[in-house]
Design an enzyme around this catalytic site. Structure first.
Site, short mmCIF file in Angstrom:
data_model
loop_
_atom_site.label_atom_id
_atom_site.label_comp_id
_atom_site.label_asym_id
_atom_site.label_seq_id
_atom_site.Cartn_x
_atom_site.Cartn_y
_atom_site.Cartn_z
N GLN A 114 -9.77 -4.06 -3.60
CA GLN A 114 -11.16 -3.88 -2.87
C GLN A 114 -12.04 -4.13 -3.83
OE1 GLN A 114 -12.04 -2.17 0.28
NE2 GLN A 114 -13.86 -2.90 -0.46
N ARG A 161 -12.98 -9.06 1.83
CA ARG A 161 -11.51 -8.69 1.46
C ARG A 161 -10.90 -10.06 1.75
NH1 ARG A 161 -9.73 -3.54 1.67
NH2 ARG A 161 -7.80 -4.38 0.87
N ARG A 191 0.91 -1.25 -0.12
CA ARG A 191 -0.01 -0.10 0.06
C ARG A 191 0.93 1.20 -0.15
NH1 ARG A 191 -5.11 1.41 3.48
NH2 ARG A 191 -5.98 0.09 1.89
N CYS A 207 -16.44 1.15 0.76
CA CYS A 207 -15.11 0.24 1.05
C CYS A 207 -14.77 0.40 2.48
CB CYS A 207 -13.99 0.61 0.22
SG CYS A 207 -13.57 2.42 0.36
N ASP A 215 -17.51 6.84 -1.24
CA ASP A 215 -16.14 6.62 -0.66
C ASP A 215 -16.11 7.92 -0.05
OD1 ASP A 215 -13.65 5.95 0.29
OD2 ASP A 215 -12.65 6.23 -1.70
N HIS A 268 -7.54 0.86 -6.35
CA HIS A 268 -7.71 0.22 -5.32
C HIS A 268 -8.25 -1.41 -5.70
CE1 HIS A 268 -7.90 -1.33 -1.10
NE2 HIS A 268 -8.58 -0.57 -0.63
N1 NVA Z 1 -10.19 6.58 -1.13
C1 NVA Z 1 -9.70 6.22 0.01
C2 NVA Z 1 -9.95 4.59 0.17
C3 NVA Z 1 -9.71 4.22 1.62
C4 NVA Z 1 -9.65 2.55 1.49
C5 NVA Z 1 -8.25 6.67 0.24
O1 NVA Z 1 -7.50 6.39 -0.53
O2 NVA Z 1 -8.01 6.99 1.52
N1 CP Z 2 -11.18 -0.25 2.53
C1 CP Z 2 -9.93 -0.49 3.03
O1 CP Z 2 -8.95 -0.62 2.20
O2 CP Z 2 -9.70 -0.17 4.29
P1 CP Z 2 -8.30 0.14 4.97
O3 CP Z 2 -7.82 1.33 4.73
O4 CP Z 2 -8.97 -0.13 6.48
O5 CP Z 2 -7.43 -1.14 4.78
#
Ligand code: NVA
Ligand code: CP
Length: 317
Positions: free
Chosen positions: A136, A297, A106, A269, A229, A133
């Protein structure tokens, strides 16, 4: 004859074909039905799971999933490693591949993920970048399939920040699945035209379609799946006030749900900000499937890892 195995990675939703996406989702269904019956990481082999951004679901689902598959998860917070300022992505990739079966990362930059993948012979998985992502989306597609019976022909509308990672992944993954994907976003937050063009090209081969809206009500009308989101993704905290001002009209509330199909479902998500991108009555209401989505997930990523490991054992030449 020289045997070459071209390493398969999962950096974006369109790294897999429609048939491969269906294969991974089928495997996820089988793994969900028999949670400890698949042990491709027996040995145990180790999978590195590296975080440059915070996480709850991704961290837990990969850690638990790798253990379920008979392996050992090695969770690395980048601040406590040499990756980043001190050591290059390329050198990190070369070190990790000597010891681990796969690398899950990540991070911020999609280019960084591509550099990691180019520098290693083990599969690299995008666990969220600024642009996509895709893990997800495997969970979301599994959830929609469970709820609606199939993916092809379903209409999904995403509301909010059309330019973020989730919006881009919905465009690519839903087009791959033959779905009709709509994005409802303010004019200044529409998706990347390159991603839209790519999604339209994929949809042209799968029977799906892609439509962009600025009017949330028009985008919700008749939809089978409504998703949203956070308005403020990780790394965008400095823009919080302007984003909260820009997205108010795109909040998923009962009025928006009322123009969707009568049996429409709601996905998010998570983490969710109740009162901002979604109202409490919707996310905690009867049409919300967000807890199944979060659980999925685990099953979807286990299937992805098993599939990638199997693919990378198969010589292509
Ligand atoms: N769009 C959000 C998704 C979190 C799972 C982010 O990147 O923070
Ligand atoms: N949806 C998701 O990726 O959650 P986290 O940021 O908690 O991993």
């Amino acid at each position: 004859m020289k045997t070459i195995t071209a390493t398969r990675h999962f950096l974006r939703d369109d790294d897999i074909t429609p048939a491969e996406q269906a294969e991974i989702l089928d495997l996820a269904v089988a793994m969900k039905a028999d949670r400890f019956g698949h042990q491709p990481l027996a040995g145990p082999q180790t999978v590195a799971v590296v975080f440059d951004k915070t996480s709850t679901r991704t961290r837990v689902s990969f850690a638990v999933g790798i253990a379920d598959l008979g392996g050992v998860p090695l969770i690395i917070d980048s601040q406590s490693s040499q990756l980043g300022g001190k050591e290059s992505v390329a050198d990190t990739a070369r070190v990790l591949e000597r010891m681990v079966a796969a690398i899950v990362w990540r991070t911020y930059s999609q280019a960084g993920l591509e550099e990691m993948a180019a520098g290693t012979t083990v599969p690299v998985v995008n666990a969220l970048s600024d642009d996509f992502h895709p893990c997800q989306l495997l969970a979301d597609l599994l959830t929609i399939r469970e709820q609606r019976g199939s993916l092809a022909g379903q209409t999904l509308t995403y509301f909010g920040d059309g330019a973020n990672n989730m919006s881009h992944s919905y465009l690519l993954a839903c087009a791959t699945a033959g779905m009709h994907v709509r994005v409802a976003a303010p004019a200044d937050y529409q998706p990347s035209s390159r991603v839209v063009d790519r999604a339209r090209a994929i949809a042209g081969t799968t029977g799906g379609s892609v439509e962009l809206f600025t009017d949330p009500r028009a985008a919700a009308t008749g939809a089978d799946v409504l998703v949203t989101d956070t308005w403020v993704s990780m790394g965008q905290e400095a823009e919080k006030a302007s984003r909260q001002a820009a997205f108010g009209e795109y909040r998923v509330d009962a009025a928006l749900m009322s123009v969707a199909a009568s049996d429409a479902i709601f996905l998010h998500c998570l983490p969710a900000y109740r009162g901002y991108e979604v109202t409490e009555d919707v996310i905690d209401g009867p049409r919300s499937v967000v807890w199944d989505e979060a659980e999925n997930r685990l099953h979807a990523q286990k299937a992805l890892l098993a599939w990638l490991l199997a693919k990378n054992k198969t010589p292509v030449e």
